[in-house]
Design a protein around this motif. Sequence first.
Motif, PDB file in Angstrom:
ATOM      1  N   ASP A 150      62.544   6.380  55.077  1.00  0.00           N
ATOM      2  CA  ASP A 150      63.775   7.078  55.442  1.00  0.00           C
ATOM      3  C   ASP A 150      63.948   8.387  54.682  1.00  0.00           C
ATOM      4  O   ASP A 150      64.953   9.082  54.829  1.00  0.00           O
ATOM      5  CB  ASP A 150      64.995   6.180  55.188  1.00  0.00           C
ATOM      6  N   HIS A 151      62.963   8.731  53.827  1.00  0.00           N
ATOM      7  CA  HIS A 151      63.033   9.985  53.085  1.00  0.00           C
ATOM      8  C   HIS A 151      61.626  10.437  52.696  1.00  0.00           C
ATOM      9  O   HIS A 151      60.658   9.697  52.852  1.00  0.00           O
ATOM     10  CB  HIS A 151      63.904   9.828  51.836  1.00  0.00           C
ATOM     11  N   TRP A 152      61.529  11.664  52.207  1.00  0.00           N
ATOM     12  CA  TRP A 152      60.285  12.167  51.629  1.00  0.00           C
ATOM     13  C   TRP A 152      60.443  12.298  50.122  1.00  0.00           C
ATOM     14  O   TRP A 152      61.548  12.417  49.596  1.00  0.00           O
ATOM     15  CB  TRP A 152      59.943  13.559  52.176  1.00  0.00           C
ATOM     16  N   ILE A 153      59.313  12.299  49.440  1.00  0.00           N
ATOM     17  CA  ILE A 153      59.267  12.632  48.020  1.00  0.00           C
ATOM     18  C   ILE A 153      58.461  13.918  47.893  1.00  0.00           C
ATOM     19  O   ILE A 153      57.297  13.978  48.307  1.00  0.00           O
ATOM     20  CB  ILE A 153      58.617  11.512  47.179  1.00  0.00           C
ATOM     21  N   VAL A 154      59.106  14.952  47.341  1.00  0.00           N
ATOM     22  CA  VAL A 154      58.496  16.274  47.254  1.00  0.00           C
ATOM     23  C   VAL A 154      57.969  16.519  45.845  1.00  0.00           C
ATOM     24  O   VAL A 154      58.684  16.325  44.856  1.00  0.00           O
ATOM     25  CB  VAL A 154      59.508  17.365  47.643  1.00  0.00           C
ATOM     26  N   ASN A 155      56.706  16.966  45.770  1.00  0.00           N
ATOM     27  CA  ASN A 155      56.090  17.351  44.501  1.00  0.00           C
ATOM     28  C   ASN A 155      55.345  18.673  44.696  1.00  0.00           C
ATOM     29  O   ASN A 155      54.695  18.883  45.718  1.00  0.00           O
ATOM     30  CB  ASN A 155      55.096  16.288  44.027  1.00  0.00           C
ATOM     31  N   GLY A 156      55.460  19.552  43.710  1.00  0.00           N
ATOM     32  CA  GLY A 156      54.768  20.835  43.777  1.00  0.00           C
ATOM     33  C   GLY A 156      55.563  21.913  43.074  1.00  0.00           C
ATOM     34  O   GLY A 156      56.454  21.623  42.260  1.00  0.00           O
ATOM     35  N   SER A 157      55.258  23.158  43.383  1.00  0.00           N
ATOM     36  CA  SER A 157      55.957  24.276  42.737  1.00  0.00           C
ATOM     37  C   SER A 157      56.013  25.480  43.667  1.00  0.00           C
ATOM     38  O   SER A 157      55.188  25.630  44.570  1.00  0.00           O
ATOM     39  CB  SER A 157      55.265  24.672  41.422  1.00  0.00           C
ATOM     40  N   LYS A 158      57.005  26.314  43.428  1.00  0.00           N
ATOM     41  CA  LYS A 158      57.180  27.573  44.145  1.00  0.00           C
ATOM     42  C   LYS A 158      57.324  28.687  43.127  1.00  0.00           C
ATOM     43  O   LYS A 158      57.674  28.459  41.968  1.00  0.00           O
ATOM     44  CB  LYS A 158      58.428  27.520  45.043  1.00  0.00           C
ATOM     45  N   ILE A 159      57.058  29.920  43.571  1.00  0.00           N
ATOM     46  CA  ILE A 159      57.219  31.063  42.681  1.00  0.00           C
ATOM     47  C   ILE A 159      57.928  32.183  43.424  1.00  0.00           C
ATOM     48  O   ILE A 159      57.978  32.187  44.657  1.00  0.00           O
ATOM     49  CB  ILE A 159      55.852  31.533  42.132  1.00  0.00           C
ATOM     50  N   TRP A 160      58.500  33.109  42.657  1.00  0.00           N
ATOM     51  CA  TRP A 160      59.299  34.206  43.202  1.00  0.00           C
ATOM     52  C   TRP A 160      60.507  33.670  43.972  1.00  0.00           C
ATOM     53  O   TRP A 160      60.884  34.203  45.010  1.00  0.00           O
ATOM     54  CB  TRP A 160      58.465  35.137  44.090  1.00  0.00           C
ATOM     55  N   THR A 161      61.103  32.603  43.439  1.00  0.00           N
ATOM     56  CA  THR A 161      62.297  32.021  44.060  1.00  0.00           C
ATOM     57  C   THR A 161      63.502  32.868  43.675  1.00  0.00           C
ATOM     58  O   THR A 161      64.081  32.700  42.603  1.00  0.00           O
ATOM     59  CB  THR A 161      62.510  30.569  43.585  1.00  0.00           C
ATOM     60  N   SER A 162      63.883  33.781  44.550  1.00  0.00           N
ATOM     61  CA  SER A 162      64.981  34.703  44.246  1.00  0.00           C
ATOM     62  C   SER A 162      66.290  33.941  44.051  1.00  0.00           C
ATOM     63  O   SER A 162      66.707  33.171  44.907  1.00  0.00           O
ATOM     64  CB  SER A 162      65.150  35.704  45.394  1.00  0.00           C
ATOM     65  N   GLY A 178      64.013  44.470  33.352  1.00  0.00           N
ATOM     66  CA  GLY A 178      64.892  43.860  32.363  1.00  0.00           C
ATOM     67  C   GLY A 178      65.719  42.697  32.864  1.00  0.00           C
ATOM     68  O   GLY A 178      66.377  42.020  32.085  1.00  0.00           O
ATOM     69  N   ASN A 179      65.698  42.444  34.177  1.00  0.00           N
ATOM     70  CA  ASN A 179      66.479  41.324  34.719  1.00  0.00           C
ATOM     71  C   ASN A 179      65.556  40.206  35.178  1.00  0.00           C
ATOM     72  O   ASN A 179      64.333  40.294  35.070  1.00  0.00           O
ATOM     73  CB  ASN A 179      67.355  41.802  35.884  1.00  0.00           C
ATOM     74  N   SER A 180      66.149  39.138  35.680  1.00  0.00           N
ATOM     75  CA  SER A 180      65.367  37.970  36.105  1.00  0.00           C
ATOM     76  C   SER A 180      65.846  37.490  37.484  1.00  0.00           C
ATOM     77  O   SER A 180      66.433  36.418  37.615  1.00  0.00           O
ATOM     78  CB  SER A 180      65.499  36.838  35.083  1.00  0.00           C
ATOM     79  N   PRO A 181      65.590  38.290  38.513  1.00  0.00           N
ATOM     80  CA  PRO A 181      66.043  37.869  39.847  1.00  0.00           C
ATOM     81  C   PRO A 181      65.174  36.786  40.458  1.00  0.00           C
ATOM     82  O   PRO A 181      65.581  36.114  41.401  1.00  0.00           O
ATOM     83  CB  PRO A 181      65.950  39.163  40.657  1.00  0.00           C
ATOM     84  N   PHE A 182      63.945  36.623  39.947  1.00  0.00           N
ATOM     85  CA  PHE A 182      63.009  35.648  40.496  1.00  0.00           C
ATOM     86  C   PHE A 182      62.768  34.506  39.512  1.00  0.00           C
ATOM     87  O   PHE A 182      62.970  34.656  38.311  1.00  0.00           O
ATOM     88  CB  PHE A 182      61.658  36.304  40.816  1.00  0.00           C
ATOM     89  N   CYS A 183      62.306  33.385  40.051  1.00  0.00           N
ATOM     90  CA  CYS A 183      62.079  32.206  39.213  1.00  0.00           C
ATOM     91  C   CYS A 183      60.804  31.480  39.628  1.00  0.00           C
ATOM     92  O   CYS A 183      60.321  31.618  40.754  1.00  0.00           O
ATOM     93  CB  CYS A 183      63.244  31.222  39.338  1.00  0.00           C
ATOM     94  N   GLU A 184      60.301  30.678  38.691  1.00  0.00           N
ATOM     95  CA  GLU A 184      59.356  29.612  39.018  1.00  0.00           C
ATOM     96  C   GLU A 184      60.202  28.361  39.258  1.00  0.00           C
ATOM     97  O   GLU A 184      61.162  28.103  38.524  1.00  0.00           O
ATOM     98  CB  GLU A 184      58.406  29.352  37.860  1.00  0.00           C
ATOM     99  N   THR A 185      59.863  27.591  40.262  1.00  0.00           N
ATOM    100  CA  THR A 185      60.614  26.380  40.578  1.00  0.00           C
ATOM    101  C   THR A 185      59.660  25.215  40.722  1.00  0.00           C
ATOM    102  O   THR A 185      58.664  25.307  41.449  1.00  0.00           O
ATOM    103  CB  THR A 185      61.414  26.547  41.883  1.00  0.00           C
ATOM    104  N   PHE A 186      59.948  24.122  40.014  1.00  0.00           N
ATOM    105  CA  PHE A 186      59.061  22.963  39.993  1.00  0.00           C
ATOM    106  C   PHE A 186      59.784  21.747  40.575  1.00  0.00           C
ATOM    107  O   PHE A 186      60.961  21.508  40.282  1.00  0.00           O
ATOM    108  CB  PHE A 186      58.606  22.664  38.559  1.00  0.00           C
ATOM    109  N   PHE A 187      59.059  20.987  41.388  1.00  0.00           N
ATOM    110  CA  PHE A 187      59.604  19.776  42.009  1.00  0.00           C
ATOM    111  C   PHE A 187      58.789  18.567  41.562  1.00  0.00           C
ATOM    112  O   PHE A 187      57.561  18.543  41.731  1.00  0.00           O
ATOM    113  CB  PHE A 187      59.552  19.874  43.534  1.00  0.00           C
TER     114      PHE A 187
END
Length: 403
Positions: free
Chosen positions: A156-168, A213-222
């Motif tokens: 009834d659901h998924w399990i998500v694993n991985g990573s994304k980059i440049w996550t504004s 000098g700013n941080s508009p983007f992120c690394e995101t880990f699942f």
Amino acid sequence: MADFGGPDLEAFRAEAREWLEANFPKSLGKDVAAQAAALMSPEKPTGDLALWKERMGQKGWGVPTWPKAYGGGGLSAAEARVLAQEMAKIGAVNPIGGMGVGMFGPTLLEYGTEEQKQKYIPDIATGTVRWCQGFSEPGAGSDLASLQTKAEDKGDHWIVNGSKIWTSGGQYADMIFCLVRTDQTKKHEGISFVVFSMHQPGVEVRPIKLIAGNSPFCETFFTDVPVPKENLVGPLNGGWTVAKRLLQHERSGMNGGRSGGGGSPVSLGVMAKTYVGEDEAGRLADSDLRTRIIMNEIDRRAVQQTVQRAALEAKGNSGPSAATSIMKNAFMKATQDHAELTLEVMGHQGLGWEGDTFSEEERTAVRTWLSGKAGSIYGGSNEVQSNIIAKRILGLPDLTQSR
């Protein structure tokens, strides 16, 4: 109401003018640039700006052409243009924006179920929920279809694993629209489009500090992130089609086509006279610089006019076309040239990073110039857009497929 002018449209203009007069805080119209900057800030608006956002959200005019059933304004394209004109006259900037408005919302209106539209669109229309995009990965940038973030079927659901980059804006977002791999045996046909909360265990966001000098983007880990099956947008393993349409909306939004008032209160030409000086005829003293500023202004206006023409031609529910790739490249080139000219106009004052010897406007110009370099990459690099133009508009052969 009619789309082609006449009494009905003029009646709407009077209605819009009356509503704006009663609801737009006059204090905000004094500084359009500051208003726009405050709305782009990650901090939630306060005071009159918060009041303006609330009123526009309740009216539905932050997303004027979206259906009223989901919290939009239900206006025709012609009425939305009239609204934008009336807002511009009083210095009102549309306070409802972000990725929910420019990217995910229009896509969901096309591909989402009725339940999904009822659940997500109203909060986008009022600007109460922030969205971010989970597409690019460390090993899947321009070749996005190589993504490896996996969604494992658990019934009834998924399990998500991985990573994304440049996550504004990932560090500020409440929700994410994300591409995941649901079939390991296929490339494009093994990708699905899902949405889920950023405020749950297993989601980790690490901001990336940029040269500006700013941080508009992120690394995101699942890590073992549960996603309900009803959060699938579009068909299973059909996420690539949904993503392509969303990217068209994104590129369309990069062209300066967002409705609402606004724009810098000081033109580059006027600024140049302050820094460089005038000749005896009252013109910018440097004739070569004068010519280049005029040519850049022509380019920028041509892009804006092309965006408006494309919007008028996109009748029915056809949505953005591959032509958005042309406009994205043209807009970014004109915008980057404008930033370069701004620093040239400022001379040594255009080299400031900090300190009282530089004004806030000068320091902002340097950061804008540096941040603008990323425009050639995000939303699909210039090279990716050129490939799209070659294949989908010019009909040229794909040499990579013929080898």
